[in-house]
Design a protein around this motif. Structure first.
Motif, PDB file in Angstrom:
ATOM      1  N   ARG A  16     -14.363   3.272  16.705  1.00  0.00           N
ATOM      2  CA  ARG A  16     -13.285   3.737  17.855  1.00  0.00           C
ATOM      3  C   ARG A  16     -14.027   3.405  19.242  1.00  0.00           C
ATOM      4  NH1 ARG A  16     -11.024   9.765  17.208  1.00  0.00           N
ATOM      5  NH2 ARG A  16      -9.848   9.927  18.949  1.00  0.00           N
ATOM      6  N   GLU A  17     -15.344   3.068  19.282  1.00  0.00           N
ATOM      7  CA  GLU A  17     -15.839   3.106  20.692  1.00  0.00           C
ATOM      8  C   GLU A  17     -15.554   1.714  21.322  1.00  0.00           C
ATOM      9  OE1 GLU A  17     -17.339   4.156  18.052  1.00  0.00           O
ATOM     10  OE2 GLU A  17     -17.614   6.411  18.396  1.00  0.00           O
ATOM     11  N   LYS A  18     -15.420   0.880  20.238  1.00  0.00           N
ATOM     12  CA  LYS A  18     -15.113  -0.568  20.795  1.00  0.00           C
ATOM     13  C   LYS A  18     -13.657  -0.863  21.107  1.00  0.00           C
ATOM     14  CE  LYS A  18     -18.514  -2.753  17.874  1.00  0.00           C
ATOM     15  NZ  LYS A  18     -18.967  -3.878  16.706  1.00  0.00           N
ATOM     16  N   LYS A  19     -12.773   0.241  20.979  1.00  0.00           N
ATOM     17  CA  LYS A  19     -11.527  -0.077  21.382  1.00  0.00           C
ATOM     18  C   LYS A  19     -11.221   0.323  23.033  1.00  0.00           C
ATOM     19  CE  LYS A  19      -9.885   1.010  16.776  1.00  0.00           C
ATOM     20  NZ  LYS A  19      -8.827   1.820  15.803  1.00  0.00           N
ATOM     21  N   ASP A  20     -11.490  -0.511  23.655  1.00  0.00           N
ATOM     22  CA  ASP A  20     -11.557  -0.498  25.341  1.00  0.00           C
ATOM     23  C   ASP A  20     -10.140  -1.181  25.880  1.00  0.00           C
ATOM     24  OD1 ASP A  20     -12.146  -2.924  24.839  1.00  0.00           O
ATOM     25  OD2 ASP A  20     -14.151  -2.961  25.917  1.00  0.00           O
TER      26      ASP A  20
ATOM     27  N   LYS B 293      -7.217  -3.282  24.206  1.00  0.00           N
ATOM     28  CA  LYS B 293      -5.810  -3.013  24.162  1.00  0.00           C
ATOM     29  C   LYS B 293      -4.875  -4.061  24.707  1.00  0.00           C
ATOM     30  CE  LYS B 293      -3.024  -0.116  27.097  1.00  0.00           C
ATOM     31  NZ  LYS B 293      -2.871   0.847  28.447  1.00  0.00           N
ATOM     32  N   ALA B 294      -5.414  -4.885  25.771  1.00  0.00           N
ATOM     33  CA  ALA B 294      -4.739  -6.142  26.046  1.00  0.00           C
ATOM     34  C   ALA B 294      -4.718  -7.136  25.123  1.00  0.00           C
ATOM     35  CB  ALA B 294      -5.511  -6.574  27.277  1.00  0.00           C
ATOM     36  N   TYR B 295      -5.753  -7.440  24.028  1.00  0.00           N
ATOM     37  CA  TYR B 295      -5.593  -8.032  23.147  1.00  0.00           C
ATOM     38  C   TYR B 295      -4.301  -7.825  22.031  1.00  0.00           C
ATOM     39  CZ  TYR B 295      -6.754  -9.408  18.191  1.00  0.00           C
ATOM     40  OH  TYR B 295      -6.571  -9.514  16.750  1.00  0.00           O
ATOM     41  N   LEU B 296      -4.419  -6.284  21.870  1.00  0.00           N
ATOM     42  CA  LEU B 296      -3.290  -5.799  20.988  1.00  0.00           C
ATOM     43  C   LEU B 296      -2.146  -6.018  21.673  1.00  0.00           C
ATOM     44  CD1 LEU B 296      -4.866  -2.337  19.874  1.00  0.00           C
ATOM     45  CD2 LEU B 296      -4.585  -4.274  18.660  1.00  0.00           C
TER      46      LEU B 296
ATOM     47  N   ASN C 130      -7.667  10.200  30.971  1.00  0.00           N
ATOM     48  CA  ASN C 130      -7.299   8.825  31.042  1.00  0.00           C
ATOM     49  C   ASN C 130      -7.633   8.215  29.663  1.00  0.00           C
ATOM     50  OD1 ASN C 130      -6.455   9.179  33.578  1.00  0.00           O
ATOM     51  ND2 ASN C 130      -8.473   8.415  34.497  1.00  0.00           N
ATOM     52  N   THR C 131      -8.676   8.736  29.141  1.00  0.00           N
ATOM     53  CA  THR C 131      -9.281   7.974  28.007  1.00  0.00           C
ATOM     54  C   THR C 131      -8.564   8.552  26.842  1.00  0.00           C
ATOM     55  OG1 THR C 131     -11.825   8.185  28.708  1.00  0.00           O
ATOM     56  CG2 THR C 131     -11.176   8.095  26.267  1.00  0.00           C
TER      57      THR C 131
ATOM     58  N   ALA D  43      -5.237   9.175  27.141  1.00  0.00           N
ATOM     59  CA  ALA D  43      -4.043   8.506  27.200  1.00  0.00           C
ATOM     60  C   ALA D  43      -4.035   7.084  26.495  1.00  0.00           C
ATOM     61  CB  ALA D  43      -3.582   8.703  28.621  1.00  0.00           C
ATOM     62  N   THR D  44      -5.228   6.252  26.971  1.00  0.00           N
ATOM     63  CA  THR D  44      -5.699   5.060  26.576  1.00  0.00           C
ATOM     64  C   THR D  44      -5.595   4.805  25.078  1.00  0.00           C
ATOM     65  OG1 THR D  44      -6.533   4.719  28.574  1.00  0.00           O
ATOM     66  CG2 THR D  44      -6.935   2.942  26.958  1.00  0.00           C
ATOM     67  N   GLU D  45      -6.113   5.817  24.428  1.00  0.00           N
ATOM     68  CA  GLU D  45      -6.452   5.898  23.170  1.00  0.00           C
ATOM     69  C   GLU D  45      -5.084   6.068  22.388  1.00  0.00           C
ATOM     70  OE1 GLU D  45      -9.040   9.090  21.992  1.00  0.00           O
ATOM     71  OE2 GLU D  45     -10.807   7.804  22.297  1.00  0.00           O
ATOM     72  N   MET D  46      -4.277   6.906  22.972  1.00  0.00           N
ATOM     73  CA  MET D  46      -2.990   6.892  22.213  1.00  0.00           C
ATOM     74  C   MET D  46      -1.992   5.717  22.314  1.00  0.00           C
ATOM     75  SD  MET D  46      -0.046  10.046  23.067  1.00  0.00           S
ATOM     76  CE  MET D  46       1.454  10.089  22.427  1.00  0.00           C
ATOM     77  N   GLN D  47      -2.036   5.163  23.503  1.00  0.00           N
ATOM     78  CA  GLN D  47      -1.312   3.949  23.720  1.00  0.00           C
ATOM     79  C   GLN D  47      -1.985   2.847  22.619  1.00  0.00           C
ATOM     80  OE1 GLN D  47      -1.843   2.808  27.695  1.00  0.00           O
ATOM     81  NE2 GLN D  47      -0.626   4.518  28.542  1.00  0.00           N
ATOM     82  N   ILE D  48      -3.223   2.669  22.469  1.00  0.00           N
ATOM     83  CA  ILE D  48      -3.904   1.679  21.649  1.00  0.00           C
ATOM     84  C   ILE D  48      -3.314   2.228  20.194  1.00  0.00           C
ATOM     85  CG2 ILE D  48      -6.007   1.020  20.675  1.00  0.00           C
ATOM     86  CD1 ILE D  48      -7.332   1.064  23.280  1.00  0.00           C
TER      87      ILE D  48
END
Length: 512
Positions: A178-182, A186-189, A320-321, A323-328
């Motif tokens: 989970r710590e590597k999902k930055d 997200k852009a790669y996904l 912000n973190t 919200a980013t985790e939810m998008q990922i």
């Protein structure tokens, strides 16, 4: 539209022409789905579906226009019907007939189009259609993830991995910490999702992908709220308490400061001290602005202000973190759904790459020449294809025809082998049966049984036999294991040698 619609320019004639076009499109679709128009290869299947989508879009466009005419918001259709059925309908009819005869006399139009026989018209719609595919995709047969693979291995959180292994793990997001999902991940996904969605639109244009993605979003919201999403479970108690304590501390400080400020303002209004100033960082009231400005340079105030700013920044970062985790997580769910829809292409890609890596350069060139020959032959074939005569249900060879019966008997393809570990899956022929022990289906079955898929279990197809052999191997391993109490040797002062257990017993009794 027919010639009469162009000629009369009346609403009723336009409506009749729209109904005629819609019925014609329905007949074209029926002929496209008939057996005599059945596509023979993947290229024909994709082209046919795109042609059908084009016909459906044309029919939907005509239906929308027809619906607008039926709604009659401007009242022209009502007025035209009233004019045709007025006081003298026969005069209106003969006037219209006179216009039609005059039109045909001026333009010398032959008989009207007959859409009952539209077999020739079906091949004209989208005949020059070419769906854009890369050479690696082979017109929708395989996935082309080379660009995404290069981007994957160049990210700092992932190490080098070959393309074949990437095909196995590119949708296994629960294996990524989970710590590597930055933001970079997200852009790669997002790029991966865009490619898979575009590829699905090109391969299956008739599938309603937008509706499927909406369903994925609804299920995702329920699983996210309940905390049952794999790989995105709630954080451990220590981390959550720390985060909540930080948030609560900042919120409490802010609440206390606001409440104190309100109390001071109320007290000021009651006591008449309108010059009093309250400091939220220090949670303290000052008599006037001069005293307040003077304390701003103090170490205590500076330290308190820094703590307040830090707490506010931590709360903003946490939001912000999250919200980013939810998008990922949402992108991961959408990608996994797309991979399920493209499972056939994914497995075909893996088998193709594995087969391609095992061939030499000359063999690859020969395969390309064969594919070119087969493509030219398929283009030159007629649409009507005779059914293959295959009463013995023999397997098809490379040319699409049944293999000879002697070859079928030579390889034992009529012998069925069942594997209970693979879910009673049937393998025809000893060669396919022996090869399946190293394939994914058998490996998955062994993994479900929690038994390593080693050479000891080659030829084992029964679950009970696999468990019995595994227990026997573990028993033999335990017998060969080093036992310290029995095999460690100790020597006393007299030179006598004992094992560890005997030496400790004699020593405990005081005999040594």
């Amino acid at each position: 539209a027919s010639c009469s619609a162009e000629m009369t320019s009346t609403l009723l004639e336009h409506m009749r022409s729209a109904h005629e076009d819609i019925e014609r499109y329905e007949k074209i679709l029926a002929l496209k789905l008939a057996n005599k128009h059945k596509p023979k290869n993947n290229r024909d299947i994709v082209n046919q579906q795109h042609k059908m989508k084009m016909i459906l879009e044309k029919g939907q466009e005509r239906s929308k226009k027809l619906l607008e005419l039926y709604e009659d918001k401007d009242g022209l259709r009502r007025d035209e019907i009233a004019w045709m059925g007025g006081s003298n309908p026969f005069a209106s009819f003969y006037e219209r007939l006179k216009d039609i005869r005059e039109y045909y006399r001026r333009f010398q139009i032959d008989n009207a189009e007959n859409h009952d026989d539209i077999t020739e018209d079906t091949d004209d719609i989208g005949d020059t259609l070419e769906v854009p595919f890369s050479g690696e995709e082979a017109y929708g047969k395989y996935l082309d993830l080379h660009t995404l693979h290069d981007r994957y291995i160049n990210m700092k959180q992932f190490g080098p991995v070959d393309y074949l292994a990437y095909l196995d793990r590119f949708d296994q997001f629960h294996e990524v910490p989970r710590e590597k999902k930055d933001e970079e991940f997200k852009a790669y996904l997002q790029s991966l999702y865009d490619y898979l969605a575009d590829f699905h639109h090109r391969v299956q244009p008739l599938y309603n992908l937008e509706k499927a993605m909406q369903k994925v979003e609804e299920e995702f919201k329920e699983r996210w709220a309940s905390g049952k999403l794999i790989g995105w479970e709630p954080r451990p108690a220590g981390q959550s308490q720390k985060a909540s304590a930080s948030a609560n501390g900042a919120s409490k400080t802010k609440t206390k400061a606001d409440d104190a400020d309100l109390e001071m303002k109320d007290a000021d209004g009651a006591n008449g001290t309108a010059d009093a100033v309250f400091c939220k960082a220090c949670n303290k009231k000052f008599a006037n602005s001069n005293v307040y400005n003077g304390h701003l340079k103090g170490k205590k105030h500076v330290r308190a202000q820094q703590q307040l700013d830090q707490k506010s920044a931590d709360m903003a970062d946490q939001e912000n973190t999250r919200a980013t985790e939810m998008q990922i997580a949402l992108l991961e769910c959408k990608i996994q759904r797309l991979v399920e829809l493209l499972e056939e292409q994914k497995m075909s890609t893996r088998n193709f790459i594995e087969k391609k890596q095992s061939k030499t350069y000359d063999e690859l060139e020969a395969d390309d020449e064969e594919d070119a020959i087969e493509g030219s032959e398929s283009d030159s074939d007629s649409d009507e294809e005779k059914p293959l005569y295959n009463p013995l249900n023999l397997p098809l060879g490379w040319d699409g025809k049944p293999i000879p019966y002697w070859l079928y008997k030579l390889h034992g393809l009529g012998v069925e082998f069942k594997c209970e570990i693979c879910g009673n899956y049937s393998y025809w022929g000893p060669r396919a049966f022996e090869r399946h022990f190293q394939e994914w289906r058998h490996a998955h079955g062994m993994r479900c049984l929690k038994i390593p898929n080693t050479r000891h279990f080659f030829g084992i197809t029964n679950i009970a036999d696999a468990y019995a052999l595994f227990d026997r191997i573990k028993a033999q391993a335990s017998e060969l294991a080093f036992k310290a109490e029995a095999e460690e040797e100790y020597e006393d002062s007299a030179g006598n040698v004992f094992n560890r257990k005997t030496f400790e017993d004699l020593k405990r009794q005081g005999l040594l």
